[in-house]
Design a protein around this motif. Structure first.
Motif: not given
Length: 451
Positions: A179-186, A343-345, A347-352, A370-375
């Motif tokens: 969770e501390n990684e910038r641009g988390r990979k999922v 969003s990922p940043s 709440t750690g939400e994973q998209f889609p 608000i659901l924000d994918a930050e893509a």
């Protein structure tokens, strides 16, 4: 179901006896390679093995991303233990850990283990798999123009055109990077395990180069044996613990232990175990886990995924709420989404967000939930996918930050509504007809319309 975790275990005794006998026979048919006595890393031992050999791993934490491309028996020292009672507490299983690492030379490779090619059928027994974030697979879209769309799959184990037996393993905390990684990979498909048997998908690293594969004449089995495994806190946009694409047999996960199950039907839903387009059938005899209660769930930016999902104890992510939906087509589950940005940043939400059947997602207010994918073009993701749905409603939300530039003519950067892909001539297509109500859909992008 309370906001505290309780695990209930049952054991498939007959399967264990058969499996142990098979394991002992396998030792007599080939050589045995011991890790770390014979080789310092697991991968070096596998590379040195021949078909029919056994690679046995001593206790320890192995920070590796491993590939198996041959028929071997891959096991910890649990193979020598009596696994008939309490295998989940077995010391060899708990203490022989394969922990995926970020590979700077090959950043596309993030699974703990990849099993690939040639219809091979290795056996994997007695490990704990942790920290896997999936390996990048490419889906080929030959539409208006050829497009290669990359997505991570198989957090802990990615299987490609192979049919392993996977028993007596633990899968813990796979599917998303730190969770501390910038641009988390999922891992967008299969938080713990993903299985591909589909010609339209290939490895990212295999593009534009010839691969020398030792093809097998082995017939594709009618059933995959994934029995007696433990799944905890794995995450994915679709297929939290198992995702299957293209395989048309049955996948037997009997006697396994999951985070949460529908105790009335003794099953989990198709978000936890997902077969794309329902080609494969999951066998779930005597699975166990926390019992799911009720048909109303609450999600809050201040929630915790260890909570029960009640109004007083909300969960943090929509994806986790999906795993708490009962596997019952007669029940509609309403998921109430609180105010704030999911969003990922934040709440750690994973998209889609892949919406399962019989689910209503209801925000407080379309201006504030608000659901924000930050893509973006580099890290693409739709906000929401509604595929072959029944009884789905989305209301009172802002849908933003989606990007599907590589989706060619399919579009759908914000919301992608689609039927399954028909495989057989004359196959009847089931439409997707969700209810979309009082939404703001803004700031999303796609290549050819439908942003």
């Amino acid at each position: 179901h309370t906001h505290c975790r309780v695990i209930f275990c049952r054991f498939g005794l007959v399967m264990k006896k058969v499996f142990i006998i098979f394991s002992l026979i396998s030792f007599s048919l080939g050589s045995t390679i011991n890790i770390p006595n014979d080789f310092p890393t697991i991968q070096l031992g596998i590379d040195a093995a021949n078909n029919g050999d056994t690679v046995i791993v001593a206790q320890g934490i192995y920070y590796e991303n491993i590939t198996i491309d041959k028929e071997i028996f891959f096991t910890s020292y649990a193979i020598f233990d009596n696994l008939e009672n309490g295998w989940i507490n077995n010391e060899n299983i708990q203490s022989t850990i394969i922990h995926a690492v970020s590979d700077t030379l090959n950043p596309s490779f993030g699974s703990c283990l990849v099993v690939r090619d040639g219809n091979i059928a290795p056996t994997i027994l007695g490990f704990t798999f942790m920290g896997g974030i999936g390996t990048v697979m490419i889906e080929n879209d030959n539409c208006a123009i050829p497009i290669n769309r990359p997505e991570r799959s198989g957090g802990a184990i990615l299987i490609f055109k192979a049919y392993p037996t996977i028993n007596f393993n633990r899968f813990i905390n796979n599917g998303i990077s730190n969770e501390n990684e910038r641009g988390r990979k999922v891992s967008k498909a299969g938080g713990a395990i993903a299985h591909y048997d589909d010609a339209e998908v290939e490895f990212d690293e295999d593009r534009n180069r010839l691969i020398n594969i030792n093809h097998s004449i082995r017939d594709i089995p009618e059933q995959l044996n994934i029995q007696n495994n433990y799944f905890e806190n794995n995450t994915s946009s679709d297929g939290k613990n198992f995702y299957s694409r293209g395989y048309e047999g049955s996948i037997d996960v009997s006697h396994s232990i999951f985070d949460d199950i529908d105790c009335e039907s003794n099953s989990v839903n198709n978000f936890v175990l997902k077969s794309r387009d329902d080609y494969a059938e999951f066998i779930q005899n005597e699975i166990t886990g926390n019992c799911i209660d009720g048909n109303a769930l609450y999600v809050s930016v201040d929630g915790d995924n260890n909570n029960s999902g009640s109004e007083d104890y909300p969960v943090k992510t929509i994806g986790h709420a999906f795993s708490l939906v009962k596997d019952d087509t007669t029940i509609t589950t309403t998921i109430y989404i609180g105010e704030g940005i999911f969003s990922p940043s934040t709440t750690g939400e994973q998209f889609p967000i892949s919406v399962p059947d019989n689910v209503h997602l209801i925000g407080v207010n379309r201006e504030t939930s608000i659901l924000d994918a930050e893509a973006d073009f580099i890290n693409q993701s739709r906000v929401m996918v509604i595929e072959r749905c029944e009884n789905v409603k989305i209301a009172n939300l802002t849908i933003t930050g989606g990007n599907a530039e590589d989706a060619a003519c399919y579009g759908g950067g914000g919301i992608y509504i689609c039927p399954p892909i028909p495989r057989f001539t004359g196959w009847e297509m089931t439409p997707s007809i969700p209810v979309l109500e009082n939404l703001i859909v803004t700031g999303n992008h796609a290549y050819a319309g439908g942003g």
